[in-house]
Design a protein around this motif. Structure first.
Motif, PDB file in Angstrom:
ATOM      1  N   ASP A  29       0.849  -1.183   0.000  1.00 15.13           N
ATOM      2  CA  ASP A  29       0.000   0.000   0.000  1.00 15.13           C
ATOM      3  C   ASP A  29       0.889   1.239   0.000  1.00 15.13           C
ATOM      4  O   ASP A  29       1.708   1.437   0.902  1.00 15.13           O
ATOM      5  N   ARG A 159      -4.581   8.393  -9.416  1.00 13.99           N
ATOM      6  CA  ARG A 159      -5.239   7.342 -10.204  1.00 13.99           C
ATOM      7  C   ARG A 159      -4.306   6.158 -10.410  1.00 13.99           C
ATOM      8  O   ARG A 159      -4.744   4.997 -10.389  1.00 13.99           O
ATOM      9  N   ALA A 162      -4.162   4.093  -7.235  1.00 17.38           N
ATOM     10  CA  ALA A 162      -5.429   3.380  -7.065  1.00 17.38           C
ATOM     11  C   ALA A 162      -5.511   2.177  -7.997  1.00 17.38           C
ATOM     12  O   ALA A 162      -6.034   1.116  -7.622  1.00 17.38           O
ATOM     13  N   LYS A 163      -4.997   2.313  -9.213  1.00 13.60           N
ATOM     14  CA  LYS A 163      -5.020   1.218 -10.180  1.00 13.60           C
ATOM     15  C   LYS A 163      -4.165   0.047  -9.715  1.00 13.60           C
ATOM     16  O   LYS A 163      -4.577  -1.121  -9.840  1.00 13.60           O
ATOM     17  N   ARG A 165      -3.526  -0.781  -6.684  1.00 13.00           N
ATOM     18  CA  ARG A 165      -4.226  -1.418  -5.573  1.00 13.00           C
ATOM     19  C   ARG A 165      -5.424  -2.219  -6.066  1.00 13.00           C
ATOM     20  O   ARG A 165      -5.606  -3.383  -5.694  1.00 13.00           O
ATOM     21  N   SER A 166      -6.244  -1.619  -6.932  1.00 11.91           N
ATOM     22  CA  SER A 166      -7.482  -2.293  -7.357  1.00 11.91           C
ATOM     23  C   SER A 166      -7.211  -3.479  -8.280  1.00 11.91           C
ATOM     24  O   SER A 166      -7.939  -4.472  -8.249  1.00 11.91           O
ATOM     25  N   ALA A 167      -6.168  -3.375  -9.098  1.00  8.36           N
ATOM     26  CA  ALA A 167      -5.855  -4.452 -10.040  1.00  8.36           C
ATOM     27  C   ALA A 167      -4.954  -5.517  -9.431  1.00  8.36           C
ATOM     28  O   ALA A 167      -4.687  -6.540 -10.070  1.00  8.36           O
ATOM     29  N   GLY A 168      -4.473  -5.266  -8.210  1.00  7.40           N
ATOM     30  CA  GLY A 168      -3.603  -6.243  -7.565  1.00  7.40           C
ATOM     31  C   GLY A 168      -2.300  -6.458  -8.322  1.00  7.40           C
ATOM     32  O   GLY A 168      -1.790  -7.582  -8.396  1.00  7.40           O
TER      33      GLY A 168
END
Length: 420
Positions: A29, A159, A162-163, A165-168
């Protein structure tokens, strides 16, 4: 008595991005890692003054950061569900021996660069995100490099994080099969970092040695990982530029032009290594833009005095480079080389053509180069206008001082000419 505040400030300047890269890998993170790093440096301020500086300060900071992260999560109730996974990762990494940890710390920034340059991330975001998170450039510096408003650049960086994190997206160096899809962005990042260190975009100092040195270190790591011709070309280009670092400014920090530099102060060990890499890259016959730029720098390095520079060869190399990279900056550099090979007027015609198309009108070096060629051709009035425009656009203090000296010399020359 040791000045612990100065020691920690210097350590933050030189090592904070390495610490952050490892914490990002360990914690998964960006924001948590950033907070943990800040707390680790704060803890160092209190601990080291009482207990002394540890043998391995970077490893101490990383360890402190890991456990500060757990404390941060515990303090934030909404993140408690993440605690078991984070603790598991921390324990796994902490259990490894110092030799392995040291080696992984060395590679973590390279891992993070590849993560930020993952194909799932918008290409417009990849390089700015890496410059911010891996190299610690400010949002303002990155926005300036991309000629973008700082607020717009900040949104892109958010952005990008965030990408990831969200896409792993994993924090790993990709397999050899995946490297070709990622290498162009990675090379761009490393070179942009080097450029910011070699010629800072703003501020009081032209040179930021910690950035240029870090870019070269990453370049060496990348050559070991992937001895591709363009990877070697980039490392060669950085080494050849870096060989002139000590000659580029005088004792007061003012710019010294290439033709006026004391070449005996150049780093010939870097030159020799850079030229060897250029030859290896050229021999592959898979020649790219970095290799051609390095070859141009190598021609400059071959000249023991400025008057011996082979401008015919440099223009020929720019001709080939422009077939690969048709950017107006390459065109501008070629115009200056043509002026040196032929006449100032020949170079001026090419620069005027760039400006007439509406390109590089806000790039201070365009007007600075134009002013210099007008000065050499005897048009002092035109030179003054061009240098004044360059001065308005320049953001770096040493560049502005250089341009101010040029303007002053024009006034003095005109006054002397009028007397005669």
């Amino acid at each position: 008595m040791q000045d612990f505040s100065a020691i920690i400030n210097e350590l933050f300047r030189s090592e904070s991005r390495r610490v952050l890269a490892t914490l990002i890998r360990a914690l998964g993170d960006f924001n948590l890692a950033e907070d943990a790093m800040q707390e680790a440096f704060a803890a160092a301020s209190a601990d080291w003054e009482s207990n002394g500086i540890p043998d391995d300060p970077v490893a101490w900071l990383i360890s402190a950061g890991r456990f500060r992260a757990i404390d941060l999560i515990r303090r934030e109730a909404q993140f408690r569900e993440l605690l078991p996974g984070i603790v598991s990762r921390v324990e796994e990494i902490t259990s490894r021996n110092m030799v392995v940890a040291g080696r992984e710390i060395e590679d973590d920034q390279l891992r993070l660069i590849f993560t930020c340059c993952h194909p799932a991330i918008d290409p417009r975001i990849q390089v700015p995100l890496t410059l911010r998170e891996v190299c610690g450039l400010s949002t303002e510096e990155i926005a300036d490099a991309f000629l973008t408003a700082p607020a717009t650049m900040a949104q892109r960086i958010v952005r990008g994080k965030a990408k990831i994190r969200s896409a792993g997206i994993p924090y790993v160096i990709p397999s050899r099969d995946e490297l070709p899809d990622r290498i162009d962005a990675v090379l761009s990042v490393i070179y942009l970092v080097y450029n910011e260190g070699y010629s800072a975009s703003m501020g009081s100092q032209l040179l930021r040695v910690e950035l240029s040195s870090e870019a070269i270190r990453l370049g060496r790591l990348l050559v070991k990982l992937l001895p591709d011709p363009e990877v070697m070309g980039l490392l060669a280009l950085m080494l050849l530029h870096e060989s002139r670092r000590d000659a580029r400014v005088d004792k007061t920090g003012d710019i010294v032009l290439l033709e006026q530099q004391d070449r005996s102060t150049w780093n010939y060990q870097f030159i020799e290594e850079g030229q060897r890499l250029v030859q290896q890259s050229l021999a592959s016959r898979r020649i790219g833009a970095y290799t051609l730029q390095a070859a141009i720098s190598a021609v400059h390095a071959d000249a023991t005095v400025a008057s011996e520079t082979d401008w015919h060869q440099i223009v020929a190399l720019y001709d080939v480079l422009f077939q690969i990279d048709t950017s107006p900056v390459v065109e501008l550099n070629r115009a200056v080389a043509v002026a040196m090979r032929d006449t100032p007027t020949a170079g001026l015609q090419l620069i005027n053509g760039i400006l007439d198309r509406g390109e590089l009108t806000d790039y201070y070096l365009t007007h600075s180069a134009r002013g210099e060629l007008l000065r050499r051709s005897g048009d002092l009035v035109g030179a003054k206008v061009a240098f004044e425009r360059a001065f308005e656009l320049a953001k770096q203090d040493s560049e502005r001082r250089f341009l101010a000296k040029r303007l002053k010399s024009l006034v003095n020359h005109r006054e002397e000419r009028d007397k005669n």
